[in-house]
Design an enzyme around this catalytic site. Structure first.
Site, PDB file in Angstrom:
ATOM      1  N   GLU A  50      -4.918  -6.323  14.852  1.00 25.74           N
ATOM      2  CA  GLU A  50      -4.393  -4.962  14.462  1.00 25.74           C
ATOM      3  C   GLU A  50      -5.374  -4.116  14.211  1.00 25.74           C
ATOM      4  O   GLU A  50      -5.183  -2.901  14.642  1.00 25.74           O
ATOM      5  CB  GLU A  50      -3.628  -5.196  12.861  1.00 25.74           C
ATOM      6  CG  GLU A  50      -2.784  -4.092  12.593  1.00 25.74           C
ATOM      7  CD  GLU A  50      -1.946  -4.089  11.315  1.00 25.74           C
ATOM      8  OE1 GLU A  50      -0.587  -4.380  11.432  1.00 25.74           O
ATOM      9  OE2 GLU A  50      -2.438  -4.115  10.150  1.00 25.74           O
TER      10      GLU A  50
ATOM     11  N   HIS B 249      -4.668 -32.834  18.534  1.00 23.07           N
ATOM     12  CA  HIS B 249      -3.466 -33.604  19.081  1.00 23.07           C
ATOM     13  C   HIS B 249      -2.522 -32.877  19.650  1.00 23.07           C
ATOM     14  O   HIS B 249      -1.372 -33.414  19.603  1.00 23.07           O
ATOM     15  CB  HIS B 249      -3.075 -34.693  17.919  1.00 23.07           C
ATOM     16  CG  HIS B 249      -4.281 -35.347  17.492  1.00 23.07           C
ATOM     17  ND1 HIS B 249      -4.734 -36.654  18.278  1.00 23.07           N
ATOM     18  CD2 HIS B 249      -5.403 -35.477  16.442  1.00 23.07           C
ATOM     19  CE1 HIS B 249      -5.811 -37.144  17.667  1.00 23.07           C
ATOM     20  NE2 HIS B 249      -6.207 -36.408  16.703  1.00 23.07           N
TER      21      HIS B 249
ATOM     22  N   LYS C 287       9.193  -0.330  13.505  1.00 30.02           N
ATOM     23  CA  LYS C 287       9.826  -0.427  12.269  1.00 30.02           C
ATOM     24  C   LYS C 287      10.950   0.815  12.423  1.00 30.02           C
ATOM     25  O   LYS C 287      12.077   0.777  11.857  1.00 30.02           O
ATOM     26  CB  LYS C 287       8.704   0.282  11.428  1.00 30.02           C
ATOM     27  CG  LYS C 287       7.767  -0.791  11.037  1.00 30.02           C
ATOM     28  CD  LYS C 287       6.928  -0.163  10.059  1.00 30.02           C
ATOM     29  CE  LYS C 287       5.622  -0.868   9.896  1.00 30.02           C
ATOM     30  NZ  LYS C 287       4.591  -0.307   9.089  1.00 30.02           N
TER      31      LYS C 287
ATOM     32  N   LYS D  32       0.832  -1.254   0.000  1.00 36.25           N
ATOM     33  CA  LYS D  32      -0.038   0.239   0.123  1.00 36.25           C
ATOM     34  C   LYS D  32       0.709   1.156   0.017  1.00 36.25           C
ATOM     35  O   LYS D  32       0.594   2.082  -0.822  1.00 36.25           O
ATOM     36  CB  LYS D  32      -1.069   0.199   1.398  1.00 36.25           C
ATOM     37  CG  LYS D  32      -1.776   1.144   1.289  1.00 36.25           C
ATOM     38  CD  LYS D  32      -3.042   0.959   2.546  1.00 36.25           C
ATOM     39  CE  LYS D  32      -3.627   2.341   2.551  1.00 36.25           C
ATOM     40  NZ  LYS D  32      -4.508   2.311   3.741  1.00 36.25           N
TER      41      LYS D  32
ATOM     42  N   GLY E 129      -4.821  -1.731   4.712  1.00 37.48           N
ATOM     43  CA  GLY E 129      -4.058  -2.751   4.190  1.00 37.48           C
ATOM     44  C   GLY E 129      -4.642  -4.365   4.795  1.00 37.48           C
ATOM     45  O   GLY E 129      -4.983  -5.062   3.711  1.00 37.48           O
ATOM     46  N   ARG E 130      -5.142  -4.417   5.912  1.00 34.16           N
ATOM     47  CA  ARG E 130      -6.029  -5.923   6.224  1.00 34.16           C
ATOM     48  C   ARG E 130      -7.300  -5.888   5.594  1.00 34.16           C
ATOM     49  O   ARG E 130      -7.973  -7.014   6.060  1.00 34.16           O
ATOM     50  CB  ARG E 130      -5.810  -5.894   7.722  1.00 34.16           C
ATOM     51  CG  ARG E 130      -6.431  -4.661   8.532  1.00 34.16           C
ATOM     52  CD  ARG E 130      -6.048  -4.837   9.967  1.00 34.16           C
ATOM     53  NE  ARG E 130      -6.583  -3.698  10.808  1.00 34.16           N
ATOM     54  CZ  ARG E 130      -5.844  -2.381  10.895  1.00 34.16           C
ATOM     55  NH1 ARG E 130      -4.670  -2.365  10.030  1.00 34.16           N
ATOM     56  NH2 ARG E 130      -6.446  -1.452  11.359  1.00 34.16           N
TER      57      ARG E 130
ATOM     58  N   GLU F 125      10.577  -4.652   4.499  1.00 38.03           N
ATOM     59  CA  GLU F 125      10.581  -6.020   3.923  1.00 38.03           C
ATOM     60  C   GLU F 125      10.310  -6.247   2.580  1.00 38.03           C
ATOM     61  O   GLU F 125      11.152  -6.957   1.876  1.00 38.03           O
ATOM     62  CB  GLU F 125       9.548  -6.827   5.013  1.00 38.03           C
ATOM     63  CG  GLU F 125       9.873  -7.019   6.449  1.00 38.03           C
ATOM     64  CD  GLU F 125       9.238  -6.129   7.021  1.00 38.03           C
ATOM     65  OE1 GLU F 125       8.910  -5.018   6.707  1.00 38.03           O
ATOM     66  OE2 GLU F 125       8.759  -6.322   8.024  1.00 38.03           O
TER      67      GLU F 125
HETATM   68  O1  F6P Z   1       3.227  -2.976   9.804  1.00 40.20           O
HETATM   69  C1  F6P Z   1       1.901  -3.112   9.744  1.00 40.20           C
HETATM   70  C2  F6P Z   1       1.437  -2.729   8.449  1.00 40.20           C
HETATM   71  O2  F6P Z   1       1.666  -1.440   8.240  1.00 40.20           O
HETATM   72  C3  F6P Z   1       0.178  -3.495   7.978  1.00 40.20           C
HETATM   73  O3  F6P Z   1      -0.881  -2.501   8.585  1.00 40.20           O
HETATM   74  C4  F6P Z   1       0.101  -3.554   6.505  1.00 40.20           C
HETATM   75  O4  F6P Z   1      -0.742  -4.414   6.150  1.00 40.20           O
HETATM   76  C5  F6P Z   1       1.596  -3.884   6.301  1.00 40.20           C
HETATM   77  O5  F6P Z   1       2.407  -3.322   7.342  1.00 40.20           O
HETATM   78  C6  F6P Z   1       2.224  -3.723   4.917  1.00 40.20           C
HETATM   79  O6  F6P Z   1       2.043  -2.510   4.491  1.00 40.20           O
HETATM   80  P1  F6P Z   1       2.081  -2.225   3.000  1.00 40.20           P
HETATM   81  O7  F6P Z   1       1.176  -2.885   2.409  1.00 40.20           O
HETATM   82  O8  F6P Z   1       2.115  -0.782   2.858  1.00 40.20           O
HETATM   83  O9  F6P Z   1       3.539  -2.596   2.626  1.00 40.20           O
END
Ligand code: F6P
Length: 547
Positions: A354, A385, A513, A208, A268-269, A214
């Site tokens: 979240e 189990h 972060k 987003k 995002g979620r 990452e």
């Molecule tokens: O660190 C949490 C977050 O901001 C989430 O809310 C989001 O879904 C995820 O990181 C990834 O964010 P992006 O889509 O901006 O890479």
């Protein structure tokens, strides 16, 4: 939107009193005294069936919970969200993921403008792209068709598509494979790239913000890998992006024609319904993707129109509030009795934790009640189990959502009946428990020595009375999965509305972060910053190992 604080309203006090009586109830007795309890405490919507009768509640509890929802103005808040008001008040954003699955001819206004044409323009772009890839018209740099897609993204830009692609395994096309890479741990990307060929691989970079550490590191690694055997001019055939940040996408080197946009009013979620779902469309075909959207829309219509008494997301949320805030249960376990829903607990962890893992109200006051429970779980029967022992006899009571289908999507004889038998048996056992007399009778039937029997009774008997919901789908199809995901989205919304938190921001994850960036700089530039003794010690060990 101002609503009275959760624990200052009348029904909160009434429910608190009511819970003192309810904690002595035995569900066995509730079933015995309410002949049609299953019929009264179950509801159907959008192809889903919810049985919430195995909870420690009665008609009075329900009517108090419904009054609570009224006092917390849940319905008004729901309308404000659907109407595109600035519901995410800390980021000044509307919350319009429901518009993403609305029919083309609907009107959804945001700041006076209908957003539906924009949404469907992107869906059309996704459809055209998906069909070109599937037909082979979209070619890689050597003129071959795309056989593998690597979807790079994390959190909301990963969990939804990953979960849906696994859930809809029977719908996966056999001419294309979709792989997911999310973790900054290089083992994830390394393993994904190993079997792939550059000329037939397409990378989807989904973020987003297009700034997430990452995802950007993984995207750069993928580009470097590609460039080891391909040229810059070939990149447009192998890299597409999904983002709200066009500038950053261009700066990364992805051509604007290869960008699928979405909007800051999609959290995002809550984004699997947007262009973030492109990997789903590639994996199962665009037509199935639209069925997934339609299933969610059916749940939206139900959530918006059904009376609270028969409103599935509302009831699921209220039962959760009862368990969390009045009976005091700290976590919820998700038990899909379906291997293909293996990623659903992780998906719900982000969605619920979240969204509602918050410690202040919408207006910034400290909350003095519990918000989101811990959400965790795994597929049944595997979980039985492993950790179900604690669910049956541990010292914490954990409400469980059992989720399964009446029909399997395979034809193997015997398996589905065994799966359903186990699923229903678990909720029954959790509810009934086993009395000392029942345990004694069992052991007597096994002809055990009386002294051994008496010694074992405390171990082999347990109180039961442990709550659960059961959600049944007819079968796991794109529509029913869409409805299931939307059910939990709206459940999360209702709970956030009652707790009076902003369910659509996530400021808490920011600090980590920022600190990670500082520590990374210490590794890369061999600088040092002040930290606590533990962090300094750990950094020192890592620096020595990384040298
Ligand atoms: O660190 C949490 C977050 O901001 C989430 O809310 C989001 O879904 C995820 O990181 C990834 O964010 P992006 O889509 O901006 O890479």
């Amino acid at each position: 939107m101002n609503a009275p604080l959760f624990n200052t309203i009348n029904t909160f006090t009434q429910l608190t009193e009511h819970a003192k009586t309810a904690s002595a109830w035995q569900m066995r007795d509730l079933f015995a005294s309410q002949a049609n309890r299953f019929g009264e405490l179950s509801v159907s919507a959008a192809g889903l069936f919810l049985d919430y009768s195995k909870n420690r509640l009665n008609r009075e509890t329900l009517s108090l919970l419904l009054a609570l929802a009224r006092e917390c103005r849940v319905e008004e808040k729901r309308e404000a969200m659907f109407a595109g008001e600035i519901f995410n008040n800390t980021e000044h954003r509307a919350v319009l993921h429901t518009a993403l699955r609305a029919p083309r001819n609907d009107t959804v206004l945001f700041e006076g403008k209908n957003v539906m044409p924009e949404i469907h323009a992107v869906l059309d772009q996704m459809e055209a792209f998906t069909r070109r890839v599937h037909s082979g018209e979209w070619k890689g740099c050597t003129g071959q068709r795309i056989t593998d897609v690597v979807k790079i993204g994390i959190g909301g830009s990963d969990l939804g598509p990953r979960m849906v692609c696994q859930a809809l395994r029977p719908y996966l096309r056999d001419d294309i494979r979709v792989h997911f890479v999310s973790n900054v741990d290089g083992h994830d990307m390394d393993a994904a790239l190993k079997p792939l060929k550059r000329e037939t691989t397409l990378f989807i970079v989904a973020s987003k913000t297009f700034t997430t550490l990452e995802t950007m590191l993984n995207a750069h690694t993928a580009r470097n890998w590609f460039l080891q055997g391909g040229s810059e001019s070939d990149l447009p055939k192998h890299f597409v992006a999904i983002s709200t940040n066009a500038e950053a996408v261009t700066a990364f080197g992805i051509h604007p024609d290869n960008m699928f946009p979405f909007w800051d009013w999609v959290g995002g979620r809550y984004s699997v319904w947007s262009a973030i779902g492109l990997s789903v469309a590639l994996a199962i075909g665009y037509d199935h993707f639209t069925e997934f959207l339609a299933g969610a829309h059916a749940m939206d219509v139900h959530f918006r129109q059904a009376r609270p008494e028969i409103n599935m997301p509302m009831l699921l949320a209220l039962v959760g509030i009862w368990n969390r805030n009045f009976l005091g249960y700290p976590s919820v376990s998700i038990a899909p009795y379906l291997q293909d829903l293996g990623n659903f607990p992780s998906y719900l962890q982000q969605l619920e934790m979240e969204s509602n893992g918050k410690h202040v109200t919408r207006s910034g006051a400290a909350v003095t009640w519990h918000t989101s429970p811990v959400v965790w779980g795994n597929v049944g029967t595997n979980g039985q189990h492993a950790y179900f022992q604690l669910l049956h006899q541990g010292t914490d009571i954990t409400p469980i959502d059992f989720i399964t289908t009446l029909k399997p999507s395979h034809k193997l004889p015997g398996h589905h009946a065994a799966l359903l038998a186990n699923c229903f048996a678990q909720s029954e056992a959790l509810m009934l428990g086993k009395t000392a007399d029942e345990a004694r009778a069992d052991m007597q039937a096994q002809k055990m020595a009386p002294a051994d029997i008496e010694q074992l009774i405390p171990h082999r008997s347990f109180p039961g009375n442990r709550p659960s919901n059961t959600i049944l789908l007819n079968s796991l199809r794109p529509e029913s999965l869409g409805a299931l995901v939307a059910l939990y989205e709206h459940k999360t919304f209702v709970q956030g509305a009652i707790w009076d938190v902003n369910s659509f921001d996530q400021w808490g994850v920011e600090l980590g972060k920022v600190l990670a960036k500082t520590i990374l700089e210490e590794f890369e530039a061999n600088t040092s910053h002040p930290h606590d003794g533990s962090t300094t010690g750990l950094i020192g060990l890592a620096k020595a190992a990384l040298e």
